[in-house]
Design an enzyme around this catalytic site. Structure first.
Site, short mmCIF file in Angstrom:
data_model
loop_
_atom_site.label_atom_id
_atom_site.label_comp_id
_atom_site.label_asym_id
_atom_site.label_seq_id
_atom_site.Cartn_x
_atom_site.Cartn_y
_atom_site.Cartn_z
N LYS A 105 13.45 -4.30 -4.38
CA LYS A 105 12.84 -4.30 -3.23
C LYS A 105 13.87 -4.17 -2.00
O LYS A 105 13.81 -5.05 -1.11
CB LYS A 105 11.68 -5.49 -3.06
CG LYS A 105 10.65 -5.41 -3.88
CD LYS A 105 9.66 -6.39 -3.72
CE LYS A 105 8.51 -6.84 -4.47
NZ LYS A 105 8.64 -6.71 -5.87
N ARG A 106 14.89 -3.28 -2.13
CA ARG A 106 15.75 -3.27 -1.11
C ARG A 106 15.40 -2.05 -0.22
O ARG A 106 14.53 -1.27 -0.68
CB ARG A 106 17.10 -2.80 -1.59
CG ARG A 106 17.70 -3.82 -2.69
CD ARG A 106 17.94 -5.16 -2.00
NE ARG A 106 18.69 -5.93 -2.86
CZ ARG A 106 18.80 -6.98 -3.52
NH1 ARG A 106 17.41 -7.49 -3.49
NH2 ARG A 106 19.48 -7.63 -4.38
#
Length: 306
Positions: A105-106
């Protein structure tokens, strides 16, 4: 990479991804005892325990499934030893011919996103040498910063034949605080979905794009709408099982070709031995319980999608 994922889904007839999201509370006592006897009750001991736990589950399920999804936060909480366990888990899953979706989830400003993309999907140069730090096949991406945060991932995907799954409508209860807000008469998640479809047109496999979307199983009517907005997008579906999603909820996440979605289950599989319906396996045979949970999930989803 999307072509390989689809090939694996077709081969196993299982549009399923096992979420390798270990907590020490999930790890059976005999595994923790062995790890702590070698490394003590330390970060190293915890990391060894979750690595051995993961390995057993992968061994028990790898012939049934196309992919796994390790959630990096579950490893980061144990510091550097935890990240080493994450790296070992990714490498071992590749040895077992599984597609690995790094749930990271960058998403950040361009240069930072580029570094995240290199770390998880690409290669980094050190002098005259190059290395692949984590080397997942897909990564999850947060689009909140817009194209600046997503395009560096897409660039790496094109270069390395990798893929991403962009958060569109997540399964958690408070997702609607932002994602359901109306913008120009449409909810924000629909605007994001339109961008995902556009990004995907520039990063296609044969029939589906290497730019996928995350759409939770807990909002089936929204999933039905988003399937139409993103016809060439593979949808990663969290929220099955422990969060309440069922196979019947997922019918409209798939296209008419029977493809287009892959459904995640994490603790419903890796901690299956703790559930009443699998208690007969016992703690020692936790991996066998996980295998049965995969078989049951496969039957549930395939019955629903016909």
């Amino acid at each position: 990479m999307i072509n390989r994922l689809i090939e694996k889904i077709q081969k196993t007839d299982a549009p399923i991804v096992v979420g390798l999201d270990p907590k020490l509370a999930f790890v059976p006592a005999h595994i923790k005892k062995a790890a702590f006897s070698e490394f003590g009750e330390t970060l190293e001991g915890a990391a060894e325990a979750i690595w051995q736990f993961n390995k057993a589950i992968v061994d028990a399920t790898c012939d049934l499934i196309p992919a796994v999804k390790p959630q990096i936060a579950m490893y980061e909480q144990y510091g550097i030893p935890g990240l080493i366990a994450f790296e070992k888990t990714v490498a071992y899953c590749h040895e077992k011919d599984l597609v690995v979706i790094g749930d990271i989830k960058r998403g950040d400003i361009g240069s930072t996103s580029e570094s995240y993309a290199v770390a998880h999907l690409g290669e980094v140069s050190v002098g005259e040498n190059t290395f692949r730090p984590f080397d997942e096949d897909f990564a999850t991406v947060n689009p909140y910063l817009g194209s600046d945060g997503v395009n560096p991932f897409i660039d790496i995907c094109k270069k390395e034949n990798k893929g991403i799954f962009v958060l569109v409508k997540t399964s958690n209860p408070s997702s609607g605080e932002f994602q359901d807000r109306l913008i120009d008469g449409k909810p924000l998640y629909e605007h994001v979905a339109e961008k995902v479809a556009a990004w995907g047109e520039d990063c296609m496999g044969d029939a589906y794009s290497n730019v996928g979307a995350v759409v939770g199983a807990t909002y089936p009517e929204i999933g039905k709408v988003l399937r139409k907005v993103m016809p060439k997008t593979m949808i990663l579906v969290p929220g099955y099982g422990a969060q309440g999603g069922t196979g019947a909820d997922l019918v409209h996440y798939f296209n008419e070709d029977g493809l287009g979605a892959i459904v995640n289950s994490s603790r419903g599989i890796i901690a299956a031995y703790k559930k009443d319906e699998y208690a007969k396996f016992g703690e020692e045979a936790f991996a066998d319980a996980s295998r049965q949970a995969v078989l049951d999930m496969k039957e549930d989803i395939n019955q629903a999608r016909g």
